[in-house]
Design a protein around this motif. Structure first.
Motif, PDB file in Angstrom:
ATOM      1  N   ARG A 203       0.837  -1.215   0.000  1.00 40.87           N
ATOM      2  CA  ARG A 203       0.000   0.000   0.000  1.00 40.87           C
ATOM      3  C   ARG A 203       0.868   1.260   0.000  1.00 40.87           C
ATOM      4  O   ARG A 203       0.552   2.236  -0.676  1.00 40.87           O
ATOM      5  CB  ARG A 203      -0.952  -0.014   1.196  1.00 40.87           C
ATOM      6  N   LEU A 208      -1.435   3.738  -1.722  1.00 45.82           N
ATOM      7  CA  LEU A 208      -2.812   3.254  -1.593  1.00 45.82           C
ATOM      8  C   LEU A 208      -3.353   3.389  -0.171  1.00 45.82           C
ATOM      9  O   LEU A 208      -4.431   2.866   0.125  1.00 45.82           O
ATOM     10  CB  LEU A 208      -2.875   1.766  -1.996  1.00 45.82           C
ATOM     11  N   ASN A 209      -2.641   4.082   0.691  1.00 45.40           N
ATOM     12  CA  ASN A 209      -2.965   4.044   2.116  1.00 45.40           C
ATOM     13  C   ASN A 209      -4.366   4.527   2.455  1.00 45.40           C
ATOM     14  O   ASN A 209      -4.994   4.022   3.383  1.00 45.40           O
ATOM     15  CB  ASN A 209      -1.931   4.845   2.909  1.00 45.40           C
ATOM     16  N   VAL A 213      -9.213  -0.168  -2.610  1.00 45.12           N
ATOM     17  CA  VAL A 213      -8.437  -0.766  -3.692  1.00 45.12           C
ATOM     18  C   VAL A 213      -9.192  -1.947  -4.300  1.00 45.12           C
ATOM     19  O   VAL A 213      -9.576  -2.886  -3.598  1.00 45.12           O
ATOM     20  CB  VAL A 213      -7.057  -1.230  -3.190  1.00 45.12           C
ATOM     21  N   ALA A 288      -3.284  -6.147  -0.005  1.00 44.71           N
ATOM     22  CA  ALA A 288      -3.457  -4.706  -0.206  1.00 44.71           C
ATOM     23  C   ALA A 288      -4.770  -4.358  -0.893  1.00 44.71           C
ATOM     24  O   ALA A 288      -5.108  -3.180  -1.028  1.00 44.71           O
ATOM     25  CB  ALA A 288      -2.286  -4.157  -1.021  1.00 44.71           C
TER      26      ALA A 288
END
Length: 415
Positions: A203, A208-209, A213, A288
């Motif tokens: 991530r 992508l935090n 997703v 993730a």
């Protein structure tokens, strides 16, 4: 029991694709049942060894002009090379049983095992005649030659194992075997694919935090539903500012189209392409993802047993998948994921939006998916089914004292 496994795929230990992963993990699982299993990778990897670059360049130039006319002869000729090496292996190792993978034009291992009175289980994961005629029309072939070789392997095997009921029905219509085809689907390594894997590193790497997703794993071929995947980008990303796609895979003829769409619509910051990822690193990439996709197109003959679907589920992810073949046996609609009619983009969007709006629903479906995978789809369980089959085949072979296939009844676990 000593078991030899002949696999004719390229680069068994390097390619992160379902068929090669299945070969490795399944043989490991059979070995864990107390048997000695050795894998023999029968194909030479293109471009390996000394002068690799030169040979690869020459090969590609020759293929461009001659492959259409010489492909079939070249594939048949390989059997003579295989025979020498396989005879050496079988004489040296003296296996009690051989497992060999059905591959286009290959008959060497079956012929040799019968000559040496070694029982054989055929791993028939795909209909090779159908695949060559459907996906490789660029080659000139002798009518019925490939089918004759395929039928020879199916007929001579002491047992034939397929990965789906659809494939079993397809082969059964050939009427070349007296015995039933044994269905043992693919699976997942639930010791490595599970819900408790950290997603932090992936991530962070792909920024992508703070995102929801949506993930996809696979090469970019038509039959993996790449065009359906592309059709989802714009409506999802316009509807949800926090949404991002993470696409894990490499290769395939539709990758340029995918990249062109991403560049044309300026989506590079929201559609992340990882490139090739070694299979050992796939679990943390799935970790993730919040939602995962298997958007297969409306294939008239869906005989696959998709490894990625089992791996998605083992990681505890809610799957939105096309309602096709064996996928419908793995995913219970509304319980461990959602099933959508192939090509129904509106249906895909409906379930994606519902999952994106509800973290609780994602957790509920993901938990059920993980429980189902652990209970039913582990490679350890598949390996046990195979090991039991190997034991029955060997015992019947010893009792019969002859090379003709015996009557192999599927165990209750594989029925």
């Amino acid at each position: 029991m000593k078991i030899a496994y002949f696999n004719y795929l390229y680069d068994l230990y390097g390619a992160s694709i379902g068929s090669t992963i299945k070969g490795i993990k399944l043989m490991e699982a059979i070995g864990q049942c107390g048997h000695e299993v050795k894998i023999y990778w029968r194909q030479e990897t293109p471009g390996s060894g000394a002068n690799a670059t030169y040979r690869t360049n020459v090969r590609e130039k020759l293929k461009k002009y001659l492959a259409r006319y010489l492909h079939e002869a070249n594939q048949l000729f390989k059997n003579f090379r295989y025979l020498r090496e396989e005879q050496r292996i079988l004489k040296a190792e003296k296996p009690d049983l051989l497992i060999t993978r059905l591959d286009a034009y290959v008959f060497s291992s079956m012929w040799l095992a019968k000559k040496m009175n070694i029982p054989v289980i055929l791993e028939a994961d795909s209909p090779v005649t159908y695949e060559l005629r459907t996906f490789h029309k660029e080659y000139l072939t002798v009518p019925r030659l490939l089918e004759t070789i395929e039928n020879y392997n199916l007929r001579q095997a002491d047992a034939a194992v397929v990965v789906s009921n659809v494939l079993a029905d397809y082969f059964a219509r050939r009427r070349v075997r007296q015995d039933d085809y044994i269905v043992i689907p693919n699976g997942a390594d639930t010791a490595r694919f599970h819900p408790n894997i950290s997603a932090a590193e992936v991530r962070q790497r792909f920024h992508l935090n703070n995102n929801i997703v949506i993930g996809f794993i696979g090469s970019f071929h038509y039959w993996h539903g790449v065009e359906n995947l592309i059709a989802l980008f714009k409506p999802v990303l316009e509807q949800y500012e926090r949404a991002k796609f993470l696409l894990v895979g490499e290769g395939g003829p539709l990758k340029p189209k995918l990249e062109s769409y991403i560049n044309t619509h300026q989506l590079s910051g929201r559609v992340c392409l990882t490139g090739h990822v070694p299979h050992d690193e796939v679990p943390k990439h799935i970790a993730a993802m919040d939602i995962v996709l298997a958007p297969y197109p409306d294939l008239p003959f869906f005989y696959y047993s998709p490894v990625k679907v089992y791996e998605y589920m083992a990681c505890g992810k809610p799957v939105v998948a096309s309602e096709l073949g064996q996928i419908t046996e793995a995913i219970e609609h509304g319980v461990s994921g959602f099933l959508v009619k192939p090509g129904d983009i509106a249906g895909y969007l409906q379930h994606l939006f519902r999952l994106m709006e509800s973290p609780k629903l994602r957790q509920k479906l993901g938990q059920k998916a993980a429980e189902t995978a652990a209970a039913n789809f582990a490679w350890a369980a598949r390996g046990k089914q195979w090991a039991e089959l190997c034991e029955r085949v060997l015992e019947q072979h010893r009792q019969a004292k002859k090379t003709a296939p015996g009557t192999i009844e599927p165990s209750p676990a594989s029925a």
